[in-house]
Design an enzyme around this catalytic site. Structure first.
Site, PDB file in Angstrom:
ATOM      1  N   ARG A  25      -6.984   5.308   8.882  1.00 56.05           N
ATOM      2  CA  ARG A  25      -7.772   4.255   8.216  1.00 56.05           C
ATOM      3  C   ARG A  25      -9.136   4.062   8.883  1.00 56.05           C
ATOM      4  O   ARG A  25      -9.610   2.941   9.025  1.00 56.05           O
ATOM      5  CB  ARG A  25      -7.025   2.927   8.203  1.00 56.05           C
ATOM      6  CG  ARG A  25      -5.902   2.848   7.207  1.00 56.05           C
ATOM      7  CD  ARG A  25      -6.415   2.590   5.795  1.00 56.05           C
ATOM      8  NE  ARG A  25      -5.326   2.727   4.833  1.00 56.05           N
ATOM      9  CZ  ARG A  25      -4.632   1.702   4.335  1.00 56.05           C
ATOM     10  NH1 ARG A  25      -4.917   0.488   4.684  1.00 56.05           N
ATOM     11  NH2 ARG A  25      -3.699   1.926   3.449  1.00 56.05           N
ATOM     12  N   ARG A  29     -12.127  -1.353   5.195  1.00 60.50           N
ATOM     13  CA  ARG A  29     -12.759  -2.679   5.101  1.00 60.50           C
ATOM     14  C   ARG A  29     -13.336  -3.227   6.398  1.00 60.50           C
ATOM     15  O   ARG A  29     -14.117  -4.168   6.367  1.00 60.50           O
ATOM     16  CB  ARG A  29     -11.753  -3.682   4.521  1.00 60.50           C
ATOM     17  CG  ARG A  29     -11.576  -3.522   3.027  1.00 60.50           C
ATOM     18  CD  ARG A  29     -10.316  -4.200   2.554  1.00 60.50           C
ATOM     19  NE  ARG A  29      -9.163  -3.543   3.170  1.00 60.50           N
ATOM     20  CZ  ARG A  29      -7.896  -3.865   2.913  1.00 60.50           C
ATOM     21  NH1 ARG A  29      -7.625  -4.837   2.083  1.00 60.50           N
ATOM     22  NH2 ARG A  29      -6.916  -3.217   3.486  1.00 60.50           N
ATOM     23  N   ARG A  38     -17.818  -0.203  -1.635  1.00 56.17           N
ATOM     24  CA  ARG A  38     -16.607  -0.640  -2.354  1.00 56.17           C
ATOM     25  C   ARG A  38     -16.990  -1.664  -3.429  1.00 56.17           C
ATOM     26  O   ARG A  38     -16.487  -1.615  -4.544  1.00 56.17           O
ATOM     27  CB  ARG A  38     -15.638  -1.229  -1.328  1.00 56.17           C
ATOM     28  CG  ARG A  38     -14.484  -2.020  -1.850  1.00 56.17           C
ATOM     29  CD  ARG A  38     -13.333  -1.127  -2.217  1.00 56.17           C
ATOM     30  NE  ARG A  38     -12.119  -1.925  -2.349  1.00 56.17           N
ATOM     31  CZ  ARG A  38     -11.892  -2.772  -3.348  1.00 56.17           C
ATOM     32  NH1 ARG A  38     -12.794  -2.911  -4.299  1.00 56.17           N
ATOM     33  NH2 ARG A  38     -10.773  -3.456  -3.388  1.00 56.17           N
ATOM     34  N   ASP A  75      -5.838   7.875  -1.719  1.00 56.74           N
ATOM     35  CA  ASP A  75      -4.669   7.056  -1.405  1.00 56.74           C
ATOM     36  C   ASP A  75      -3.398   7.818  -1.769  1.00 56.74           C
ATOM     37  O   ASP A  75      -3.409   8.648  -2.686  1.00 56.74           O
ATOM     38  CB  ASP A  75      -4.701   5.718  -2.156  1.00 56.74           C
ATOM     39  CG  ASP A  75      -3.742   4.711  -1.519  1.00 56.74           C
ATOM     40  OD1 ASP A  75      -4.141   4.065  -0.534  1.00 56.74           O
ATOM     41  OD2 ASP A  75      -2.598   4.605  -1.988  1.00 56.74           O
ATOM     42  N   TYR A 151       7.253   2.856  -3.299  1.00 62.29           N
ATOM     43  CA  TYR A 151       6.279   2.096  -4.112  1.00 62.29           C
ATOM     44  C   TYR A 151       6.556   2.268  -5.605  1.00 62.29           C
ATOM     45  O   TYR A 151       6.434   1.326  -6.385  1.00 62.29           O
ATOM     46  CB  TYR A 151       4.845   2.547  -3.792  1.00 62.29           C
ATOM     47  CG  TYR A 151       4.376   2.098  -2.426  1.00 62.29           C
ATOM     48  CD1 TYR A 151       3.797   0.840  -2.239  1.00 62.29           C
ATOM     49  CD2 TYR A 151       4.532   2.902  -1.313  1.00 62.29           C
ATOM     50  CE1 TYR A 151       3.392   0.409  -0.987  1.00 62.29           C
ATOM     51  CE2 TYR A 151       4.130   2.493  -0.049  1.00 62.29           C
ATOM     52  CZ  TYR A 151       3.559   1.245   0.110  1.00 62.29           C
ATOM     53  OH  TYR A 151       3.174   0.815   1.347  1.00 62.29           O
TER      54      TYR A 151
HETATM   55  O1  CP3 Z   1      -9.377   6.389   6.254  1.00 63.42           O
HETATM   56  C1  CP3 Z   1      -8.285   6.832   5.860  1.00 63.42           C
HETATM   57  O2  CP3 Z   1      -7.249   6.737   6.545  1.00 63.42           O
HETATM   58  C2  CP3 Z   1      -8.230   7.604   4.560  1.00 63.42           C
HETATM   59  C3  CP3 Z   1      -7.814   6.937   3.375  1.00 63.42           C
HETATM   60  C4  CP3 Z   1      -6.428   6.325   3.209  1.00 63.42           C
HETATM   61  C5  CP3 Z   1      -6.215   5.106   2.513  1.00 63.42           C
HETATM   62  N1  CP3 Z   1      -4.865   4.911   2.383  1.00 63.42           N
HETATM   63  C6  CP3 Z   1      -7.274   4.245   1.986  1.00 63.42           C
HETATM   64  C7  CP3 Z   1      -6.973   2.857   1.573  1.00 63.42           C
HETATM   65  C8  CP3 Z   1      -5.164   6.832   3.574  1.00 63.42           C
HETATM   66  C9  CP3 Z   1      -4.808   8.055   4.388  1.00 63.42           C
HETATM   67  C10 CP3 Z   1      -4.185   5.930   3.033  1.00 63.42           C
HETATM   68  C11 CP3 Z   1      -2.725   6.138   3.148  1.00 63.42           C
HETATM   69  C12 CP3 Z   1      -1.801   5.130   2.620  1.00 63.42           C
HETATM   70  N2  CP3 Z   1      -1.934   4.364   1.501  1.00 63.42           N
HETATM   71  C13 CP3 Z   1      -0.515   4.870   3.183  1.00 63.42           C
HETATM   72  C14 CP3 Z   1       0.099   5.587   4.371  1.00 63.42           C
HETATM   73  C15 CP3 Z   1      -0.425   5.122   5.672  1.00 63.42           C
HETATM   74  C16 CP3 Z   1      -0.148   3.697   6.006  1.00 63.42           C
HETATM   75  O3  CP3 Z   1      -1.142   2.925   6.070  1.00 63.42           O
HETATM   76  O4  CP3 Z   1       1.010   3.329   6.194  1.00 63.42           O
HETATM   77  C17 CP3 Z   1       0.079   3.859   2.385  1.00 63.42           C
HETATM   78  C18 CP3 Z   1       1.445   3.249   2.617  1.00 63.42           C
HETATM   79  C19 CP3 Z   1      -0.818   3.553   1.327  1.00 63.42           C
HETATM   80  C20 CP3 Z   1      -0.618   2.605   0.201  1.00 63.42           C
HETATM   81  C21 CP3 Z   1      -1.619   1.526   0.177  1.00 63.42           C
HETATM   82  N3  CP3 Z   1      -2.951   1.688  -0.121  1.00 63.42           N
HETATM   83  C22 CP3 Z   1      -1.400   0.150   0.433  1.00 63.42           C
HETATM   84  C23 CP3 Z   1      -0.068  -0.461   0.828  1.00 63.42           C
HETATM   85  C24 CP3 Z   1      -2.633  -0.483   0.299  1.00 63.42           C
HETATM   86  C25 CP3 Z   1      -2.899  -1.969   0.365  1.00 63.42           C
HETATM   87  C26 CP3 Z   1      -2.862  -2.472   1.742  1.00 63.42           C
HETATM   88  C27 CP3 Z   1      -4.265  -2.646   2.218  1.00 63.42           C
HETATM   89  O5  CP3 Z   1      -4.548  -2.232   3.362  1.00 63.42           O
HETATM   90  O6  CP3 Z   1      -5.047  -3.246   1.457  1.00 63.42           O
HETATM   91  C28 CP3 Z   1      -3.616   0.497  -0.014  1.00 63.42           C
HETATM   92  C29 CP3 Z   1      -5.048   0.282  -0.237  1.00 63.42           C
HETATM   93  C30 CP3 Z   1      -6.012   1.088   0.579  1.00 63.42           C
HETATM   94  N4  CP3 Z   1      -5.905   2.428   0.834  1.00 63.42           N
HETATM   95  C31 CP3 Z   1      -7.213   0.618   1.186  1.00 63.42           C
HETATM   96  C32 CP3 Z   1      -7.821   1.714   1.809  1.00 63.42           C
HETATM   97  C33 CP3 Z   1      -9.123   1.761   2.543  1.00 63.42           C
HETATM   98  C34 CP3 Z   1      -7.750  -0.797   1.102  1.00 63.42           C
HETATM   99  C35 CP3 Z   1      -8.255  -1.018  -0.301  1.00 63.42           C
HETATM  100  C36 CP3 Z   1      -9.540  -1.815  -0.446  1.00 63.42           C
HETATM  101  O7  CP3 Z   1     -10.617  -1.373  -0.019  1.00 63.42           O
HETATM  102  O8  CP3 Z   1      -9.437  -2.876  -1.075  1.00 63.42           O
END
Ligand code: CP3
Length: 344
Positions: A25, A29, A38, A75, A151
């Protein structure tokens, strides 16, 4: 091969004086430049499917912190989306999907082409690769089938793991079928990312945590091995990193797989145990509690130093034990990177 990035050299077994660094990550944000793009993109999904914006967001942390690897901005839930599942990201709540209810849904998924709907992701890979120097690597990724399935079945973040586990005991064929379809689609998805320019790939199994052993073997170890083996058969030079979170000593089962080149340790794992039991077989990555980077200061530096000392004589990739949270001060990230490069 000297034209390889430090990250890839390390995954191939070289011990670097200062380990390569990237963070889960690392785009997100906590960075003001991310929040700006974003907002311009609209929704999170709009950002993922706009390859100009997504590649820019992928490169932001590389520019700011000079990290050794970029991770594709996308994602793990883009696969269910491409399979036709309604998906939205609700502010402050996370993802919401139409739950998968019956074997009929799975029959529909099996017939779907996901590479067409995900073309923008491959375009992001191509654009990002073109914007990275030869000394930097680009990491592609996907969710492991079990985590993606949680999910898809729960219609969002799993609130009741016991209910899903019970469902597996009651309807094993249904869950196995879903895992199987996701396995097949994920293989094609990762190979397409590699063909677009990804130098390595990582599989995230966030919800491997808490599965009893025979179930973990069936739902996590097995499908991850199947994906990694198929990807390596098709593209033998590409390292595959496993990140099954919260599996404790069961990590040994993953690192014995021929298909596993790198293993991401989570923040709950004792890094000395990981060094002793995993470090001789695969390249260990990660371990630092992301909350230490929120706290910053001496506790963060002390924990980083422990990792650097423990892994100084084996190939090691510096990373976190899970992703950065939005509260992370970017200055703490800069201090951490500087600390690693001075103390490696
Ligand atoms: O920088 C990076 O790591 C690359 C991009 C990336 C994202 N999600 C972007 C993202 C990667 C590799 C992921 C993986 C991901 N997504 C996982 C596995 C890793 C982990 O964190 O456990 C999972 C379970 C998800 C599913 C997911 N996506 C959830 C549960 C959420 C909401 C929770 C949150 O943090 O808001 C997301 C959204 C998400 N994916 C965001 C980002 C940057 C935030 C969205 C936003 O900008 O509003």
């Amino acid at each position: 091969m000297s034209n390889q990035s430090k990250f890839i050299q390390t995954l191939n077994g070289d011990v670097a004086a200062i380990p390569p660094i990237w963070f889960m990550r690392q785009a997100g944000r906590y960075l003001p430049e991310y929040r700006e793009l974003r907002a311009k993109a609209g929704s999170f999904l709009d950002l993922c499917f706009n390859s100009d914006f997504a590649s820019e967001v992928t490169l932001q942390p590389i520019r700011r912190f000079d990290l050794d690897a970029a991770i594709l901005f996308a994602d793990i839930l883009l696969i269910p989306h491409a399979l036709g599942q309604e998906l939205s990201f609700v502010e402050g709540e996370g993802p919401r999907l139409d739950p998968v209810v019956s074997p009929k849904d799975i029959d529909v998924f099996r017939k779907r082409d996901i590479l067409g709907p995900l073309e923008a992701v491959f375009e992001t890979v191509r654009k990002t690769k073109a914007g990275l120097g030869d000394d930097k690597a680009l990491i592609g990724f996907a969710g492991a089938p079990w985590t993606v399935a949680t999910y898809m079945l729960a219609g969002g973040p799993m609130k009741d793991p016991a209910a899903l586990r019970l469902r597996y005991y009651r309807e094993p064929d249904f869950i196995n079928e879903l895992i199987d379809v996701l396995t097949e689609k994920t293989i094609a998805y990762l190979i397409a990312q590699i063909d677009a320019g990804a130098d390595a790939v990582q599989l995230f199994d966030t919800w491997a945590s808490g599965l009893p052993w025979p179930v973990l073997d069936k739902l996590s170890v097995g499908p991850m091995d199947k994906i990694a083996s198929a990807v390596k058969k098709a593209r033998p030079d590409i390292p595959v990193i496993f990140f099954p979170k919260g599996v404790g000593e069961k990590a040994i089962e993953y690192v014995h797989l021929k298909s596993c080149d790198g293993f991401g340790i989570d923040y709950a794992m004792d890094p000395a145990w990981a060094r002793a039991h995993l470090g001789e077989r695969v390249v260990v990555q990660g371990g630092l509690d992301p909350l230490l980077v929120v706290a910053g200061g001496a506790p963060m530096e002390k924990a980083a130093e422990t990792l650097l000392k423990l892994f100084h004589d084996v190939p090691y990739v510096f990373n976190l034990g899970h992703g950065f949270i939005p509260e992370t001060p970017p200055e703490h990230v800069a201090t951490l990177v500087d600390f690693i490069r001075r103390n490696g």
